[in-house]
Design an enzyme around this catalytic site. Structure first.
Site, short mmCIF file in Angstrom:
data_model
loop_
_atom_site.label_atom_id
_atom_site.label_comp_id
_atom_site.label_asym_id
_atom_site.label_seq_id
_atom_site.Cartn_x
_atom_site.Cartn_y
_atom_site.Cartn_z
N GLY A 185 0.68 -1.17 -0.06
CA GLY A 185 0.01 0.01 0.07
C GLY A 185 0.69 1.19 -0.14
N THR A 186 1.95 1.43 0.72
CA THR A 186 2.60 2.38 0.83
C THR A 186 3.38 2.71 -0.67
OG1 THR A 186 3.53 2.16 3.06
CG2 THR A 186 4.89 3.25 1.56
N ASN A 240 -7.80 4.33 8.77
CA ASN A 240 -7.14 3.25 9.21
C ASN A 240 -7.28 3.24 10.90
OD1 ASN A 240 -5.19 5.43 8.83
ND2 ASN A 240 -3.71 3.75 9.41
N SER A 247 -3.52 -3.46 -0.29
CA SER A 247 -2.63 -4.14 0.14
C SER A 247 -2.95 -5.51 0.58
CB SER A 247 -1.90 -3.50 1.26
OG SER A 247 -0.71 -4.30 1.59
N ALA A 248 -2.32 -6.53 0.09
CA ALA A 248 -3.06 -7.96 0.44
C ALA A 248 -2.94 -8.38 2.02
CB ALA A 248 -2.03 -8.95 -0.36
N THR A 278 11.06 -7.13 -11.61
CA THR A 278 10.36 -8.58 -11.88
C THR A 278 9.07 -8.68 -10.89
OG1 THR A 278 12.44 -9.23 -12.52
CG2 THR A 278 10.87 -10.76 -11.91
N CYS A 299 2.54 2.15 11.20
CA CYS A 299 3.60 2.92 10.28
C CYS A 299 4.20 3.99 11.53
CB CYS A 299 3.10 3.51 9.11
SG CYS A 299 2.91 2.36 8.01
#
Length: 385
Positions: free
Chosen positions: A72-73, A154, A202-203, A242, A333
């Site tokens: 996400g960041t 959040n 974000s997963a 990659t 964070c």
């Protein structure tokens, strides 16, 4: 001692099914997805593009509108920095309640590129003043403007009135970026209906792996975007490097699974939140809930934030941890600092109240049960005694 995890807004447990998919990909997918000259590379490319298609279908987007990132960041950075470099953005509108990956990036851009920045007025509940937002847009109508506001906060869980934001952005021809990191994978979302220009995910916020996420970029904007990370032509030339194929496969599987029982999971978390509010009121007279987190329909069901009466006990969270309960002050964070979060300081102006309390963010997940809340409440009672 059985441990209770109530910090799902920071990171969720990974599903067993996701682990299985990732292990299979790690073990059997050997190739580089850009090495399409041989079967190993083409197999990796197939996993990459099938995952992109799966994700796009779930959020009602085109596959080409999904750009994979490390989380996400990076996704928020990609949107903000690329908008300035590629779309010639000269003005950014945001709020003081945003994630540090948005606020700190905007501050950097304002210094480096002389971007003008305006913060929308908010009240003590963290509700944005849309009249003020319109005044700002009208005043800067001749500047190319980006509005960056998170869909679900959040820390205090407030839900943004996205329809109102979209209406104003379209009225004044501004781009709209929404940090949807607490939403995607936890709520159904339809990009066609919402008319976002950019959205981020974000997963590890929806029971997938850490270190993988994506940004949604509207197709009419995508062709204007220049490379955010240079050195290759991966991700449509926007994000070189990659691709993390096991992570992407895990992200795709986590999102797929989240859509299977959405309504039941949302219903369960609303029930947990309602129960937690009721139990906390029993042990803390005149409890103060921060933002709109105690309003079931005006906040996401996974987050509840309140002020715990204690005089600057920065060890409060560690005391709870020793009792087997994991909660947080707010954004992970900012967890390295003992200061109260910028979100709490933005909405609570009473310094005496701030000095006499500590904010606690409880964030529920699909694996939590009522007994977890009972454990939390008992731990808080012991600390108070």
């Amino acid at each position: 001692m059985k441990r209770v995890y109530l910090d799902n807004a920071a990171s969720t447990p990974i599903r067993n099914e996701v682990v299985k998919v990732m292990l299979n990909t790690l073990k059997y997918s050997l190739g580089n997805p850009s090495s399409v000259q041989h079967s190993y590379g083409r197999e990796a490319r197939s996993i990459l593009e099938e995952s992109r298609v799966c994700i796009a279908k779930k959020i009602n987007a085109f596959p080409s509108e999904i750009i994979f990132t490390s989380g996400g960041t990076e996704a928020n950075n990609l949107v903000l920095r690329s908008s300035v470099l590629s779309l010639d953005i000269k003005h950014i509108i945001t709020s003081e309640l945003e994630h540090p990956s948005v606020l700190q990036t905007i501050l950097d851009l304002s210094t480096q590129y002389k971007i003008s920045v305006d913060f929308i007025l908010i009240n003590e509940k963290g509700i944005l003043d849309f009249n003020d937002m319109e005044k700002i847009l009208k005043k800067n109508i001749y500047k190319k403007t980006l509005v960056s506001l998170m869909y679900a906060n959040n820390e205090i869980g407030n839900l943004l009135e996205v329809d109102q934001v979209i209406f104003l952005c379209q009225k004044y021809n501004a781009y709209f970026h929404s940090d949807t990191i607490q939403i995607i994978g936890n709520f159904p979302i339809d990009m066609e209906k919402l008319s976002f220009d950019f959205a981020t995910a974000s997963a590890h916020k929806f029971y997938g792996p850490k270190g993988i996420g994506f940004v949604f970029i509207r197709k009419n904007i995508l062709r204007k975007m220049k490379s955010f990370i240079t050195g290759g032509v991966q991700e449509y030339g926007i994000r070189s490097g990659t691709e993390n194929i096991p992570g992407i496969a895990g992200l795709s599987e986590a999102l797929r699974l989240s859509y299977i029982n959405f309504s039941n999971h949302i219903k369960k978390m609303k029930s947990l939140k309602f129960y937690c509010i009721s139990e906390l009121k029993k042990i803390i007279p005149n409890i103060i809930f921060n933002g709109l987190s105690s309003h079931i329909d005006k906040s996401i069901p996974s987050i509840l934030n309140f002020l715990y009466p204690t005089k600057k006990d920065h060890l409060l969270y560690f005391h709870l941890d020793l009792m087997g309960v994991s909660v947080s002050q707010g954004s992970s964070c900012n967890s390295h600092t003992t200061k109260k979060s910028h979100v709490i300081q933005s909405i609570i102006k009473d310094k005496y109240l701030l000095n006499q309390t500590m904010p606690i963010r409880i964030s529920f997940g699909i694996f939590n049960e009522k007994k977890d809340i009972d454990t939390l409440v008992k731990a808080l009672q012991k600390i108070r005694k």
